[in-house]
Write an enzyme that holds these catalytic residues in place. Structure first.
Site: not given
Length: 411
Positions: A53, A56, A78, A141
């Site tokens: 991500a 991150a 993935r 969130k």
């Protein structure tokens, strides 16, 4: 949520990377923190990241460098090539990839904490799987697509004796805590009205971004809106009692007769206890002034609290490390307007350059280690936030985001 350093610099100019030959300034250290030596005899918590991500690095990888009890141990994606490149770029020891990459990371016996920054629609499934495997979870969130999913995750965390935190990082910063303390002190009397706004100019978020994907839990109320809802509830120390009005502008005109489901902009007025009111505004693409080729709209990142005895304005409640101001205007004669800036707690805890994420990480580690954090976000808070997000979607007719098809089998 802003997903890269470049977008932070657009919102808050001057956040340049530190050059090795130059003295570190607070904002430089935020992105290039000094490395903290591990504590002798204390094994660090090993974190694993689900997904390569973009958020991150600023949310976990960078803050972890200055925390003596944290190591980012593994990442999964993935695409295994992407996972390997990500691990190499950020100095992460292990990587997993392919169809079972996420599960293999969760099953790694060396990993104690899972950081879940996956798209909103995947929060429930992979948080439940991580908790079922006995891992603590730091969850981006909003916690899930529905309040019911949030409720299930916290129930499993409690059953397993694990820590689950919805990562509203801004709540842990001293500036936000200072505003809360002023309100709670009664200095300005009861709250009459509170507003929160978080909005950025058009063009910062690509039209095909996952924030605009309904199946992945998209919509501004699920992104910037969850901050504004949380801010209103936290600073007022209350939950709304009703959605008085709500309006949502769709991301794009609906095709054919299909109803709109993705909100680019949301505004809402809420009733609070004791006859107080609240307003929120969030927008992933504010139009330019004077047409398509005009002046870009200025980002909105503020909270305004009107009390019986005066007002408080917190500018930049989301990223106060880089710049913020707390403006207090009392109504009483003889009381002067004042402006405060708070980067550390009054007792000296923290550092000027600690980001909201670094303060959050400290609280998370304290909770896992059995120490009492300075502030926390409990299950009731997270559940209520999603309940009122869903109520706004119900009011406008856009409806809740799709419920996950994942069914937990390990309880």
């Amino acid at each position: 949520m802003m997903a890269s350093h470049s977008r932070w610099r657009i919102l808050f100019p001057g956040l340049n990377q530190a050059e090795p030959s130059k003295k570190r300034e607070p904002n430089d250290s935020a992105f290039n923190p000094p490395l903290a030596p591990q504590i002798a005899g204390v094994s660090p918590l090993r974190f694993g990241i689900l997904g390569a991500a973009a958020i991150a690095p600023i949310a976990l990888i960078s803050p972890a460098k200055s925390h003596p009890e944290v190591v980012v141990h593994a990442v999964a994606a993935r695409d295994i090539a992407r996972a390997e490149a990500y691990a190499k770029k950020y100095g992460i020891e292990k990587f997993y990839g392919g169809p079972r990459g996420y599960q293999e990371l969760i099953d790694d016996p060396e990993i104690e904490v899972i950081y879940n920054p996956l798209p909103n629609a995947l929060h429930f499934e992979w948080t439940m799987k991580a908790l079922a495997a006995g891992k603590h979870v730091l969850l981006e969130k909003p916690s899930a697509d529905t309040a019911d999913e949030t409720r299930q995750m916290f129930a499993l965390a409690e059953e397993k004796g694990l820590v689950l935190l919805e990562a509203f990082h801004y709540r842990f910063h001293p500036a936000v805590q200072r505003v809360k303390a002023i309100i709670d002190s009664g200095e300005l009397g009861p709250i009459k009205h509170i507003s929160a706004a978080l909005a950025i100019p058009r063009g910062l978020i690509p039209s095909d971004d996952i924030r605009f994907n309904h199946e992945l839990g998209g919509g501004v109320m699920m992104d910037m809106g969850c901050y504004t809802m949380n801010c209103l509830r936290y600073l007022s120390s209350s939950n709304p009692t009703a959605v008085i009005s709500a309006e949502q502008v769709p991301h794009a005109p609906p095709s054919g007769s299909a109803p709109p489901t993705i909100d680019r902009r949301t505004t809402a007025t809420l009733a609070l206890p004791n006859d107080a009111t609240a307003e929120l505004m969030c927008d992933l693409g504010m139009p330019s002034k004077y047409g398509n080729y005009g002046i870009p709209a200025f980002p909105q990142v503020r909270a305004h609290i009107e009390c019986v005895g005066g007002t408080i304005e917190l500018y930049n409640f989301v990223a106060p490390t880089f710049y913020h101001s707390i403006t207090i205007v009392p109504k009483l004669r003889g009381k002067k307007k004042r402006v405060e800036k708070v980067y550390k707690f009054a007792d000296g805890y923290g550092e000027d350059w600690w980001t909201t994420y670094r303060y959050q990480l400290d609280a998370f580690v304290d909770q896992v280690r059995g120490r009492r954090p300075r502030t926390w976000i409990n299950k009731e808070d997270s559940i209520a936030n999603m309940e009122w997000i869903e109520k706004i979607y119900a009011k406008t007719g856009f409806g809740s985001r799709p419920k996950s098809e994942y069914t937990s089998v390990a309880r």
